[in-house]
Design a protein around this motif. Structure first.
Motif, PDB file in Angstrom:
ATOM      1  N   LEU A 170       1.091  -1.224   0.616  1.00  0.00           N
ATOM      2  CA  LEU A 170       0.021   0.152   0.066  1.00  0.00           C
ATOM      3  C   LEU A 170       0.836   1.786  -0.199  1.00  0.00           C
ATOM      4  CD1 LEU A 170      -2.988  -0.677   1.966  1.00  0.00           C
ATOM      5  CD2 LEU A 170      -2.925  -0.471   0.194  1.00  0.00           C
ATOM      6  N   TYR A 211       1.107   3.548  -2.756  1.00  0.00           N
ATOM      7  CA  TYR A 211       0.692   5.191  -2.468  1.00  0.00           C
ATOM      8  C   TYR A 211       1.262   6.393  -3.650  1.00  0.00           C
ATOM      9  CZ  TYR A 211      -0.275  10.133   0.260  1.00  0.00           C
ATOM     10  OH  TYR A 211      -0.768  10.463   0.859  1.00  0.00           O
ATOM     11  N   THR A 248       1.338   5.904  -6.919  1.00  0.00           N
ATOM     12  CA  THR A 248       0.013   7.321  -7.540  1.00  0.00           C
ATOM     13  C   THR A 248       0.184   8.655  -7.160  1.00  0.00           C
ATOM     14  OG1 THR A 248      -1.905   5.239  -6.443  1.00  0.00           O
ATOM     15  CG2 THR A 248      -2.430   7.238  -6.508  1.00  0.00           C
ATOM     16  N   ASP A 264      -7.510  12.587  -6.908  1.00  0.00           N
ATOM     17  CA  ASP A 264      -7.718  11.300  -6.841  1.00  0.00           C
ATOM     18  C   ASP A 264      -6.177  11.298  -5.870  1.00  0.00           C
ATOM     19  OD1 ASP A 264      -8.819   9.689  -8.206  1.00  0.00           O
ATOM     20  OD2 ASP A 264      -7.635   9.864  -9.987  1.00  0.00           O
ATOM     21  N   LEU A 319      -6.965   9.467  -1.806  1.00  0.00           N
ATOM     22  CA  LEU A 319      -6.305   9.082  -1.347  1.00  0.00           C
ATOM     23  C   LEU A 319      -5.664   9.176   0.094  1.00  0.00           C
ATOM     24  CD1 LEU A 319      -5.591   6.135  -1.425  1.00  0.00           C
ATOM     25  CD2 LEU A 319      -3.746   6.434  -3.437  1.00  0.00           C
ATOM     26  N   SER A 320      -5.603  10.298   0.174  1.00  0.00           N
ATOM     27  CA  SER A 320      -4.515  11.207   0.598  1.00  0.00           C
ATOM     28  C   SER A 320      -5.613  10.795   2.383  1.00  0.00           C
ATOM     29  CB  SER A 320      -4.093  12.102   1.067  1.00  0.00           C
ATOM     30  OG  SER A 320      -3.288  12.533   0.333  1.00  0.00           O
ATOM     31  N   ILE A 336      -4.885   6.776   3.349  1.00  0.00           N
ATOM     32  CA  ILE A 336      -4.104   5.947   3.160  1.00  0.00           C
ATOM     33  C   ILE A 336      -3.103   6.486   4.976  1.00  0.00           C
ATOM     34  CG2 ILE A 336      -1.563   6.348   2.363  1.00  0.00           C
ATOM     35  CD1 ILE A 336      -3.233   4.061   0.793  1.00  0.00           C
ATOM     36  N   LEU A 376     -10.984  -1.629  -0.815  1.00  0.00           N
ATOM     37  CA  LEU A 376      -9.419  -0.770  -1.118  1.00  0.00           C
ATOM     38  C   LEU A 376      -9.500  -0.494  -2.813  1.00  0.00           C
ATOM     39  CD1 LEU A 376      -7.292  -3.282   0.774  1.00  0.00           C
ATOM     40  CD2 LEU A 376      -6.813  -0.554   0.873  1.00  0.00           C
ATOM     41  N   SER A 424     -10.908   3.063  -3.080  1.00  0.00           N
ATOM     42  CA  SER A 424     -10.483   4.040  -2.804  1.00  0.00           C
ATOM     43  C   SER A 424      -9.312   3.820  -2.949  1.00  0.00           C
ATOM     44  CB  SER A 424     -10.865   4.387  -1.399  1.00  0.00           C
ATOM     45  OG  SER A 424     -10.366   3.005  -0.935  1.00  0.00           O
ATOM     46  N   VAL A 425      -8.265   3.568  -3.445  1.00  0.00           N
ATOM     47  CA  VAL A 425      -6.780   2.741  -3.542  1.00  0.00           C
ATOM     48  C   VAL A 425      -6.085   2.098  -5.135  1.00  0.00           C
ATOM     49  CG1 VAL A 425      -4.611   1.974  -2.454  1.00  0.00           C
ATOM     50  CG2 VAL A 425      -6.648   2.566  -1.161  1.00  0.00           C
TER      51      VAL A 425
END
Length: 311
Positions: free
Chosen positions: A31, A35, A38, A70, A74-75, A78, A275, A278-279
């Motif tokens: 992950l 992250y 991304t 995005d 994500l931030s 995560i 996941l 969102s990831v």
């Protein structure tokens, strides 16, 4: 811990991935890597579009907004996920939990409507090419983005306020962030009205923009099929195939998460769905748009050549 009302507690417990504790170190590395990738991919896309004048068109304006959404989307979650994977069960304050839910919904719903705006842009470009520059003016594009953010704000406020003003009978959230569905599990008494509200709001936030996407692509496909040559059809379809793939991934995962009753809730399945949209989706968006888009790839090549000349 049994509670009569959420206002009586100041902290929740996020159980995270307790059922797969032996895989948490590996999941942390995966992950964290996703992250970072991304952030880099979306930042590169936004930078390329901003720096290259040939990409200053409505489609790429929307794509820049999508990349920014995005990154923010994500931030929001995560850091909490990574903390959970490092230390196990995480305590999260009521205020932080409420803020996390609001911003997660805000960015997620805004992305739903932004994807619909992008479908509208492709509809105008393919079905009304001679009027495209007139219809898709700068003011209209900005208004569509602003409307997306307003819808995200409204949905975030409604869900956050009603959730955190409802009586709850527990403080342990079987999830890795403050998501709506696991919080429904903590509601006391009859949860049917709250479940109905979640589904009604989800219909507005997911189904209504998705119907606009379907309407747009119905006319797009009809127009493409009437084009005289296969080359024209292929060129027209290539301009919207990336968007169609992103829409399928995002709406499919989000719809399966929110457009169903509480009794079908399964913690392990819903963690996987969370996941995925969102990831994984925020990482796939820039990859799909860059690898399938000649203009983005050409802009990237030009920037790379300039960097090589400098060095």
């Amino acid at each position: 811990m049994m509670l009569g009302n959420l206002s009586e507690v100041s902290e929740f417990k996020l159980l995270g991935f307790a059922e797969i504790s032996h895989l948490q170190p590996l999941l942390f590395v995966v992950l964290l890597s996703l992250y970072i990738l991304t952030l880099m991919a979306n930042t590169v896309i936004a930078f390329l579009i901003t720096a290259d004048n040939t990409l200053h068109t409505p489609m790429y304006f929307f794509l820049t907004q999508l990349s920014c959404l995005d990154i923010c989307y994500l931030s929001v979650i995560i850091p909490t996920i990574l903390e959970n994977l490092m230390v196990g069960t995480v305590g999260i304050s009521k205020a932080r939990c409420a803020m996390q839910m609001f911003f997660f919904l805000f960015f997620g719903v805004a992305e739903c409507f932004l994807l619909a705006a992008m479908a509208l842009d492709r509809f105008i470009a393919i079905c009304y090419p001679l009027h495209y520059t007139i219809i898709m003016s700068s003011s209209l594009c900005k208004s569509l983005v602003a409307a997306s953010y307003i819808c995200g704000t409204a949905v975030g406020l409604v869900h956050t306020f009603t959730t955190f003003s409802s009586p709850l009978c527990g403080s342990a959230i079987n999830h890795f962030f403050c998501e709506i569905q696991p919080l429904l599990e903590l509601l006391c008494g009859d949860t049917a009205p709250r479940e109905t509200q979640v589904i009604v709001v989800a219909v507005f936030a997911i189904v209504s923009p998705f119907l606009l996407v379907i309407y747009s692509y119905f006319h797009i496909i009809s127009t493409i099929l009437r084009m005289p040559s296969a080359e024209s059809q292929q060129k027209a379809f290539s301009t919207c195939s990336s968007h169609l793939l992103v829409v399928t991934l995002f709406y499919g995962a989000a719809g399966s998460m929110y457009l169903r009753p509480k009794y079908s809730y399964c913690a392990s399945v819903d963690k996987f769905l969370s996941l995925s949209y969102s990831v994984v989706t925020p990482l796939l968006n820039p990859i799909i748009y860059s690898l399938r888009n000649k203009e983005v790839k050409e802009a990237l090549r030009k920037k790379w050549r300039k960097i090589n000349l400098v060095w």
